[in-house]
Design a protein around this motif. Structure first.
Motif, PDB file in Angstrom:
ATOM      1  N   ASP A   1      -3.629   3.551 -11.243  1.00 11.40           N
ATOM      2  CA  ASP A   1      -4.395   3.497 -11.983  1.00 11.40           C
ATOM      3  C   ASP A   1      -5.962   3.776 -11.935  1.00 11.40           C
ATOM      4  N   GLY A   2      -6.504   2.893 -11.287  1.00 13.42           N
ATOM      5  CA  GLY A   2      -8.099   2.877 -11.214  1.00 13.42           C
ATOM      6  C   GLY A   2      -7.611   3.807 -10.343  1.00 13.42           C
ATOM      7  N   HIS A   3      -7.209   4.280  -8.906  1.00 10.84           N
ATOM      8  CA  HIS A   3      -7.236   5.222  -8.343  1.00 10.84           C
ATOM      9  C   HIS A   3      -7.284   6.420  -8.399  1.00 10.84           C
ATOM     10  N   VAL A   4      -6.018   6.481  -9.602  1.00 11.77           N
ATOM     11  CA  VAL A   4      -6.162   8.336 -10.017  1.00 11.77           C
ATOM     12  C   VAL A   4      -6.998   8.251 -10.705  1.00 11.77           C
ATOM     13  N   ILE A   5      -7.863   7.447 -11.504  1.00 10.82           N
ATOM     14  CA  ILE A   5      -8.417   8.044 -11.978  1.00 10.82           C
ATOM     15  C   ILE A   5      -9.982   7.756 -11.759  1.00 10.82           C
ATOM     16  N   GLY A   6     -10.022   7.085 -10.578  1.00  9.63           N
ATOM     17  CA  GLY A   6     -10.847   7.738  -9.782  1.00  9.63           C
ATOM     18  C   GLY A   6     -11.085   9.094  -8.793  1.00  9.63           C
TER      19      GLY A   6
ATOM     20  N   VAL B   1       0.951  -1.289  -0.058  1.00  9.60           N
ATOM     21  CA  VAL B   1       0.101   0.190   0.332  1.00  9.60           C
ATOM     22  C   VAL B   1       1.084   0.943  -0.362  1.00  9.60           C
ATOM     23  N   LEU B   2       1.728   0.903   0.326  1.00 12.55           N
ATOM     24  CA  LEU B   2       2.828   2.384   0.370  1.00 12.55           C
ATOM     25  C   LEU B   2       3.261   2.751  -1.007  1.00 12.55           C
ATOM     26  N   SER B   3       3.439   1.534  -1.437  1.00 11.12           N
ATOM     27  CA  SER B   3       3.968   1.431  -3.183  1.00 11.12           C
ATOM     28  C   SER B   3       3.819   2.599  -3.688  1.00 11.12           C
ATOM     29  N   VAL B   4       1.673   1.609  -3.098  1.00 12.14           N
ATOM     30  CA  VAL B   4       0.290   2.191  -4.823  1.00 12.14           C
ATOM     31  C   VAL B   4       0.634   4.270  -4.015  1.00 12.14           C
ATOM     32  N   ALA B   5       0.478   4.137  -2.571  1.00 13.90           N
ATOM     33  CA  ALA B   5       0.496   5.448  -1.797  1.00 13.90           C
ATOM     34  C   ALA B   5       1.188   6.309  -3.163  1.00 13.90           C
ATOM     35  N   LEU B   6       2.426   6.102  -3.173  1.00 14.40           N
ATOM     36  CA  LEU B   6       3.709   7.172  -3.376  1.00 14.40           C
ATOM     37  C   LEU B   6       3.423   6.940  -4.709  1.00 14.40           C
ATOM     38  N   GLU B   7       3.107   6.054  -5.433  1.00 13.38           N
ATOM     39  CA  GLU B   7       2.996   6.672  -7.572  1.00 13.38           C
ATOM     40  C   GLU B   7       1.860   6.941  -7.450  1.00 13.38           C
ATOM     41  N   ILE B   8       0.173   6.501  -6.425  1.00 11.27           N
ATOM     42  CA  ILE B   8      -0.715   7.452  -7.521  1.00 11.27           C
ATOM     43  C   ILE B   8      -0.608   8.511  -7.244  1.00 11.27           C
TER      44      ILE B   8
ATOM     45  N   LEU C   1     -14.053   6.155  -7.670  1.00  6.75           N
ATOM     46  CA  LEU C   1     -13.578   4.748  -7.100  1.00  6.75           C
ATOM     47  C   LEU C   1     -13.186   3.426  -7.174  1.00  6.75           C
ATOM     48  N   HIS C   2     -14.681   2.957  -7.357  1.00  9.61           N
ATOM     49  CA  HIS C   2     -14.778   1.333  -7.397  1.00  9.61           C
ATOM     50  C   HIS C   2     -14.850   1.001  -8.629  1.00  9.61           C
ATOM     51  N   THR C   3     -15.315   1.932  -9.667  1.00  2.00           N
ATOM     52  CA  THR C   3     -15.893   1.575 -10.594  1.00  2.00           C
ATOM     53  C   THR C   3     -14.546   1.359 -11.748  1.00  2.00           C
ATOM     54  N   ALA C   4     -13.587   2.449 -11.188  1.00  8.01           N
ATOM     55  CA  ALA C   4     -12.728   2.654 -12.107  1.00  8.01           C
ATOM     56  C   ALA C   4     -11.707   1.774 -11.486  1.00  8.01           C
ATOM     57  N   ILE C   5     -11.465   1.581 -10.185  1.00  4.56           N
ATOM     58  CA  ILE C   5     -10.708  -0.212 -10.126  1.00  4.56           C
ATOM     59  C   ILE C   5     -10.785  -1.043 -10.393  1.00  4.56           C
ATOM     60  N   VAL C   6     -12.493  -1.532 -10.788  1.00  7.62           N
ATOM     61  CA  VAL C   6     -12.350  -3.037 -11.481  1.00  7.62           C
ATOM     62  C   VAL C   6     -12.296  -2.587 -12.407  1.00  7.62           C
ATOM     63  N   ASP C   7     -12.946  -1.627 -13.096  1.00  9.19           N
ATOM     64  CA  ASP C   7     -12.641  -1.678 -14.041  1.00  9.19           C
ATOM     65  C   ASP C   7     -11.142  -1.894 -15.267  1.00  9.19           C
ATOM     66  N   MET C   8     -10.065  -1.010 -14.194  1.00  8.28           N
ATOM     67  CA  MET C   8      -8.429  -1.345 -14.870  1.00  8.28           C
ATOM     68  C   MET C   8      -8.029  -2.222 -14.382  1.00  8.28           C
ATOM     69  N   LEU C   9      -9.227  -2.869 -13.049  1.00  5.93           N
ATOM     70  CA  LEU C   9      -8.099  -4.403 -12.730  1.00  5.93           C
ATOM     71  C   LEU C   9      -8.712  -5.605 -14.076  1.00  5.93           C
ATOM     72  N   ASN C  10      -9.937  -6.109 -14.241  1.00  2.00           N
ATOM     73  CA  ASN C  10     -10.615  -6.114 -15.143  1.00  2.00           C
ATOM     74  C   ASN C  10     -10.023  -6.485 -16.793  1.00  2.00           C
ATOM     75  N   LYS C  11      -9.087  -4.928 -16.802  1.00  2.54           N
ATOM     76  CA  LYS C  11      -8.444  -4.945 -17.986  1.00  2.54           C
ATOM     77  C   LYS C  11      -7.144  -6.647 -18.515  1.00  2.54           C
ATOM     78  N   VAL C  12      -6.819  -6.168 -16.715  1.00  2.56           N
ATOM     79  CA  VAL C  12      -5.664  -6.581 -16.816  1.00  2.56           C
ATOM     80  C   VAL C  12      -4.776  -7.820 -16.243  1.00  2.56           C
ATOM     81  N   ALA C  13      -6.489  -8.672 -15.462  1.00  2.00           N
ATOM     82  CA  ALA C  13      -6.393  -9.839 -15.074  1.00  2.00           C
ATOM     83  C   ALA C  13      -7.844 -10.651 -15.278  1.00  2.00           C
ATOM     84  N   VAL C  14      -7.486 -11.546 -14.442  1.00  2.00           N
ATOM     85  CA  VAL C  14      -8.330 -12.557 -15.302  1.00  2.00           C
ATOM     86  C   VAL C  14      -8.893 -13.369 -13.312  1.00  2.00           C
ATOM     87  N   GLY C  15     -10.499 -13.074 -13.493  1.00  2.14           N
ATOM     88  CA  GLY C  15     -10.933 -13.504 -11.980  1.00  2.14           C
ATOM     89  C   GLY C  15     -11.082 -12.846 -10.874  1.00  2.14           C
TER      90      GLY C  15
END
Length: 245
Positions: free
Chosen positions: A171-176, A28-35, A108-122
């Protein structure tokens, strides 16, 4: 200028969830710094503040107190999850959340789920939830807590070990956030001004950004010192920075 408060959960003596070779506090720290980096580099009129920029412990009350004193426009608390059976992604607002918090959560929820579904299955969408959590209850501004997959679920852990998945979460956090605050993207010329930024690492871990100016690299004293366990005191009258350990 919009103020965004990003809270990387846990830290220091509190690792959060630990499983499958992963530590929640590190992810979560690496994610926060990049956001922070991407919001400020790519959008106009936004300033991102962090509960922590290094691996330090902060009590929950300290986190919300700092955000409230700063007058942040929104707060997003970032976490990884554990104990959830099949795993997945979910977000939380306060049980008596304002309409603004609900709108932030939805974006936020919509943007993150959308981004995750673009790169990961399931990826399992566990939904938008409400709960009496300190970070969303004690924040004076619209606040949402994101739970970004389960460290103790093998399929989720495998995803979290892939850089493409971490990038999607960022990216999902940033977009949201950008959509909720109606932020405008910088033009190409403005974005080039960020090319002089230098990543500052202490013992291999990124702590902040420095600046490269005419061959000289300037680093943030406080971030570096605190990462090394030192204390920084600034005297405004003498314009002196005193670092002690």
């Amino acid at each position: 200028m919009k103020k965004v408060w990003i809270d990387a959960g846990h830290g220091g003596k509190d690792p959060g969830a630990v499983a499958n070779g992963l530590k929640e506090k590190d992810i979560v720290l690496s994610v926060a710094l990049e956001i922070k980096k991407r919001l400020e580099a790519n959008y106009d009129g936004v300033y991102v503040l962090l509960s922590r920029s290094t691996d330090v412990f902060l009590a929950l009350a300290e986190r919300t107190s700092l955000a409230n004193k700063a007058g942040a426009d929104i707060l997003v608390s970032i976490h990884g999850n554990a104990g959830g059976g099949s795993g997945g992604f979910e977000t939380y607002r306060y049980i008596n959340a304002s309409a603004a918090s609900t709108a932030l959560q939805n974006g936020l929820h919509t943007a993150i789920v959308d981004m995750l579904n673009k790169v990961a299955v399931g990826v399992i969408d566990r939904g938008q939830k409400a709960k009496n959590l300190h970070m969303v209850r004690e924040s004076n501004m619209p606040a949402v807590l994101t739970e970004n997959l389960f460290l103790d679920v093998a399929t989720d852990a495998a995803k979290l070990k892939k850089d493409v998945v971490i990038q999607a979460i960022i990216d999902g956090h940033v977009i949201g956030i950008a959509k909720y605050l109606s932020l405008k993207k910088k033009d190409a010329g403005d974005q080039k001004n960020n090319d002089n930024k230098v990543a500052v690492l202490v013992n291999g871990k990124k702590v902040a950004d420095g600046v490269l100016d005419n061959g000289t690299t300037y680093t943030p004293a406080r971030a570096v010192a605190e990462a090394l366990g030192a204390t920084v005191v600034y005297d405004a009258e003498t314009k002196t920075v005193n670092i002690t350990k």
